[in-house]
Design a protein around this motif. Structure first.
Motif, PDB file in Angstrom:
ATOM      1  N   SER A 256      -9.155  57.517 -40.918  1.00 23.72           N
ATOM      2  CA  SER A 256      -9.196  57.766 -39.477  1.00 23.72           C
ATOM      3  C   SER A 256      -9.899  56.612 -38.786  1.00 23.72           C
ATOM      4  O   SER A 256     -10.731  55.915 -39.395  1.00 23.72           O
ATOM      5  CB  SER A 256      -9.891  59.095 -39.171  1.00 23.72           C
ATOM      6  N   TRP A 257      -9.582  56.420 -37.517  1.00 25.39           N
ATOM      7  CA  TRP A 257      -9.989  55.221 -36.785  1.00 25.39           C
ATOM      8  C   TRP A 257     -10.663  55.603 -35.470  1.00 25.39           C
ATOM      9  O   TRP A 257     -10.200  56.496 -34.761  1.00 25.39           O
ATOM     10  CB  TRP A 257      -8.745  54.394 -36.522  1.00 25.39           C
ATOM     11  N   LYS A 258     -11.777  54.964 -35.183  1.00 25.88           N
ATOM     12  CA  LYS A 258     -12.460  55.123 -33.902  1.00 25.88           C
ATOM     13  C   LYS A 258     -12.760  53.730 -33.364  1.00 25.88           C
ATOM     14  O   LYS A 258     -12.972  52.782 -34.123  1.00 25.88           O
ATOM     15  CB  LYS A 258     -13.782  55.886 -34.049  1.00 25.88           C
ATOM     16  N   THR A 259     -12.793  53.620 -32.057  1.00 25.46           N
ATOM     17  CA  THR A 259     -13.090  52.324 -31.449  1.00 25.46           C
ATOM     18  C   THR A 259     -14.006  52.513 -30.253  1.00 25.46           C
ATOM     19  O   THR A 259     -13.988  53.572 -29.607  1.00 25.46           O
ATOM     20  CB  THR A 259     -11.793  51.600 -31.028  1.00 25.46           C
ATOM     21  N   THR A 260     -14.820  51.504 -29.982  1.00 28.83           N
ATOM     22  CA  THR A 260     -15.722  51.559 -28.836  1.00 28.83           C
ATOM     23  C   THR A 260     -16.055  50.133 -28.431  1.00 28.83           C
ATOM     24  O   THR A 260     -15.769  49.181 -29.156  1.00 28.83           O
ATOM     25  CB  THR A 260     -17.015  52.330 -29.176  1.00 28.83           C
ATOM     26  N   VAL A 261     -16.654  49.992 -27.251  1.00 30.44           N
ATOM     27  CA  VAL A 261     -17.226  48.709 -26.851  1.00 30.44           C
ATOM     28  C   VAL A 261     -18.729  48.889 -26.833  1.00 30.44           C
ATOM     29  O   VAL A 261     -19.261  49.757 -26.141  1.00 30.44           O
ATOM     30  CB  VAL A 261     -16.724  48.253 -25.465  1.00 30.44           C
ATOM     31  N   ARG A 262     -19.441  48.097 -27.636  1.00 34.82           N
ATOM     32  CA  ARG A 262     -20.888  48.214 -27.747  1.00 34.82           C
ATOM     33  C   ARG A 262     -21.473  46.831 -27.992  1.00 34.82           C
ATOM     34  O   ARG A 262     -20.897  46.048 -28.741  1.00 34.82           O
ATOM     35  CB  ARG A 262     -21.243  49.158 -28.898  1.00 34.82           C
ATOM     36  N   PHE A 263     -22.584  46.539 -27.373  1.00 35.36           N
ATOM     37  CA  PHE A 263     -23.214  45.213 -27.482  1.00 35.36           C
ATOM     38  C   PHE A 263     -22.233  44.120 -27.054  1.00 35.36           C
ATOM     39  O   PHE A 263     -22.274  43.003 -27.549  1.00 35.36           O
ATOM     40  CB  PHE A 263     -23.689  44.938 -28.918  1.00 35.36           C
ATOM     41  N   GLY A 264     -21.335  44.482 -26.133  1.00 40.47           N
ATOM     42  CA  GLY A 264     -20.366  43.507 -25.643  1.00 40.47           C
ATOM     43  C   GLY A 264     -19.251  43.190 -26.606  1.00 40.47           C
ATOM     44  O   GLY A 264     -18.481  42.256 -26.394  1.00 40.47           O
ATOM     45  N   LYS A 265     -19.137  43.957 -27.672  1.00 41.62           N
ATOM     46  CA  LYS A 265     -18.098  43.728 -28.677  1.00 41.62           C
ATOM     47  C   LYS A 265     -17.206  44.962 -28.778  1.00 41.62           C
ATOM     48  O   LYS A 265     -17.664  46.081 -28.591  1.00 41.62           O
ATOM     49  CB  LYS A 265     -18.710  43.470 -30.066  1.00 41.62           C
ATOM     50  N   LYS A 266     -15.943  44.753 -29.097  1.00 33.54           N
ATOM     51  CA  LYS A 266     -15.057  45.862 -29.399  1.00 33.54           C
ATOM     52  C   LYS A 266     -15.224  46.169 -30.882  1.00 33.54           C
ATOM     53  O   LYS A 266     -14.904  45.333 -31.727  1.00 33.54           O
ATOM     54  CB  LYS A 266     -13.613  45.521 -29.086  1.00 33.54           C
ATOM     55  N   LEU A 267     -15.751  47.330 -31.192  1.00 33.93           N
ATOM     56  CA  LEU A 267     -16.008  47.713 -32.577  1.00 33.93           C
ATOM     57  C   LEU A 267     -14.929  48.693 -33.038  1.00 33.93           C
ATOM     58  O   LEU A 267     -14.787  49.775 -32.475  1.00 33.93           O
ATOM     59  CB  LEU A 267     -17.390  48.360 -32.706  1.00 33.93           C
ATOM     60  N   ASP A 268     -14.171  48.310 -34.034  1.00 35.64           N
ATOM     61  CA  ASP A 268     -13.161  49.173 -34.644  1.00 35.64           C
ATOM     62  C   ASP A 268     -13.701  49.634 -36.000  1.00 35.64           C
ATOM     63  O   ASP A 268     -14.056  48.803 -36.841  1.00 35.64           O
ATOM     64  CB  ASP A 268     -11.846  48.430 -34.849  1.00 35.64           C
ATOM     65  N   VAL A 269     -13.735  50.947 -36.201  1.00 35.34           N
ATOM     66  CA  VAL A 269     -14.280  51.507 -37.440  1.00 35.34           C
ATOM     67  C   VAL A 269     -13.240  52.415 -38.074  1.00 35.34           C
ATOM     68  O   VAL A 269     -12.694  53.306 -37.407  1.00 35.34           O
ATOM     69  CB  VAL A 269     -15.581  52.303 -37.170  1.00 35.34           C
TER      70      VAL A 269
END
Length: 467
Positions: A256-269
């Motif tokens: 499964s995949w989640k994504t966010t913008v944090r610390f100015g970066k797009k983080l895909d997990v």
């Protein structure tokens, strides 16, 4: 590694707002006298202009004002804004005329959020324009202009907008000229640079931006080692979590995949609970490999192997090797061990009554086979406590991301890739272009997964036939 403004000499800003809000005049203020936007008649298209000021190559994109005399295709124009500000804007300035606060501003912001998503707030500053007219209106009413009182009396929807932007705003008087105009422009640009610095932000990774501002991570590990909780700590949003513990069900056997913008970066997990357990049937694993590849194309920057602190065993290494068997030995060069449940380990150490132990000593005391594995991945490991909240959690995750960024630097800013990833990336680009969708929309679609699964299944079939 993600592209950051302070590593470049370019500063890209997009002006947004309703018609007549002073966007073009604000853009001209920032650009200086050498180049300027026409603000009469009102622009119907997105336009970019350039200037070299503040020791930066400044690119300003002026968008058409919403709710003007003529209708515009907002999606088309916002697409053009992103196209003109590639690889992505550093900041959006939303212009709000002080002398006429209406519901139109809130409606305009809702349209921007619908297009860009909630992440736009992280890259937004409010510019209160026409302050000169507001001051004149106060003088005519024989009132002393009081900006703080003005903010207090704002409508609830405007106060909410300011809160979402973390009270980032500036005051603009576009009638200023000469040295006063330059001084005001310097203040605004200085504020924008300060905001980006505080956020540790790169550019805004929105719909058309290239994958260079992404950090893609895959979580693996034995069941119950805290993979999903670690993923949730990284995402940092309680409304957008991986299921874990008693909330987990059969779906947790799928990537499964989640994504966010944090610390100015797009983080895909990507979380892989139970997917790569050694007892899983080969066809099941192969299917989830296809899903993992589809979700992390053009390739992961880091493989985060989660292991319980104090319970790191040979079985953990076997699990990593099982994963590597499908992806290739090179993946170990992108592996970081994440020791979870540090808080429980510390309690256990206290109960033993053998005196304080440190995480550094824990690593030194590992058995030889585990120590060799840590050496093999060049001593890349971190410790996490997924019970932390608020600022403590943020500091912990920031440290984890810094470790990933350091890894990316050592790999010459390249992610892990292989032949399957290269084919997948080509298919993704084709599907994105054909369907006019964002990369994320295509990656998360069942049709794209099916294409990748069939492609990988065919490749594996050929390998079995000839090798």
């Amino acid at each position: 590694m993600a592209s950051t403004w302070f590593g470049e000499n370019e500063l890209r800003i997009v002006l947004l707002g309703v018609a007549g809000s002073g966007k073009s005049k604000t853009a001209n203020l920032l650009l200086g006298p050498k180049d300027s936007f026409n603000f009469e008649p009102r622009s119907m298209r997105s336009i970019a202009k350039y200037s070299y000021r503040y020791q930066k190559a400044l690119k300003i994109v002026d968008s058409p004002g919403l709710f003007g005399f003529r209708e515009i295709n907002i999606n088309q124009e916002l697409d053009e804004c992103l196209n003109l500000s590639k690889p992505g804007p550093h900041m959006f300035i939303v212009c709000v005329p002080m002398d006429r606060i209406t519901d139109q501003t809130s409606k305009a912001v809702k349209k921007y959020v619908k297009y860009f998503g909630e992440d736009i707030y992280d890259f937004m500053i409010i510019a209160f324009t026409l302050i000169d007219q507001w001051e004149l209106d106060n003088e005519e009413l024989e009132l002393v202009p009081d900006f703080e009182a003005y903010l207090e009396k704002l409508p609830a929807n405007m106060k909410h907008l300011l809160q979402r932007c973390e009270n980032r705003y500036c005051k603009i008087n576009n009638r200023k000229t000469g040295d006063e105009s330059t001084k005001l422009a310097n203040q605004v640009i200085g504020k924008i640079i300060a905001i980006i610095t505080i956020l540790m932000a790169g550019f805004a990774p929105f719909k058309q931006s290239v994958p260079g501002n992404e950090i893609r991570m895959v979580l693996i590990g034995k069941t119950g080692t805290g993979k999903s909780k670690t993923g949730n700590s990284i995402i940092g949003d309680k409304r957008n979590q991986f299921p874990f513990g008693c909330n987990a069900n059969s779906i947790t056997f799928l990537c499964s995949w989640k994504t966010t913008v944090r610390f100015g970066k797009k983080l895909d997990v990507v979380d892989t609970p139970g997917v790569f357990d050694t007892h899983r049937a080969n066809f099941e694993v192969q299917k989830e490999i296809a899903r993992c590849i589809a979700l992390t194309t053009p390739g992961p920057h880091a493989l985060l192997y989660c292991a319980k602190m104090g319970r790191f065993t040979q079985e953990d290494i076997d699990t990593v090797e099982h994963f590597v068997k499908y992806f290739g030995e090179e993946l170990l060069n992108y592996t970081i061990v994440v020791f979870t449940q540090v808080d429980q380990w510390e309690l256990d150490e206290e109960e033993k009554g053998e005196g304080p132990n440190t995480v550094e000593q824990y690593i030194k005391d590992l058995p030889d086979n585990l120590r060799r594995f840590i050496d093999r991945i060049e001593n890349r490991y971190v410790f996490v406590n997924n019970r932390l909240q608020g600022r403590q959690q943020e500091d912990m995750v920031r440290k984890l991301i810094k470790n990933v960024e350091t890894l990316i630097l050592t790999r010459n800013n390249k992610c892990y890739t292989n032949a399957n990833y290269e084919k997948t990336e080509k298919i993704l680009e084709e599907e994105t272009e054909k369907n006019q969708l964002s990369r994320d929309e295509v990656k998360n679609s069942s049709s794209f997964f099916l294409i990748i699964y069939k492609m990988i299944e065919f490749v594996e079939h050929i390998i079995r036939l000839f090798f």
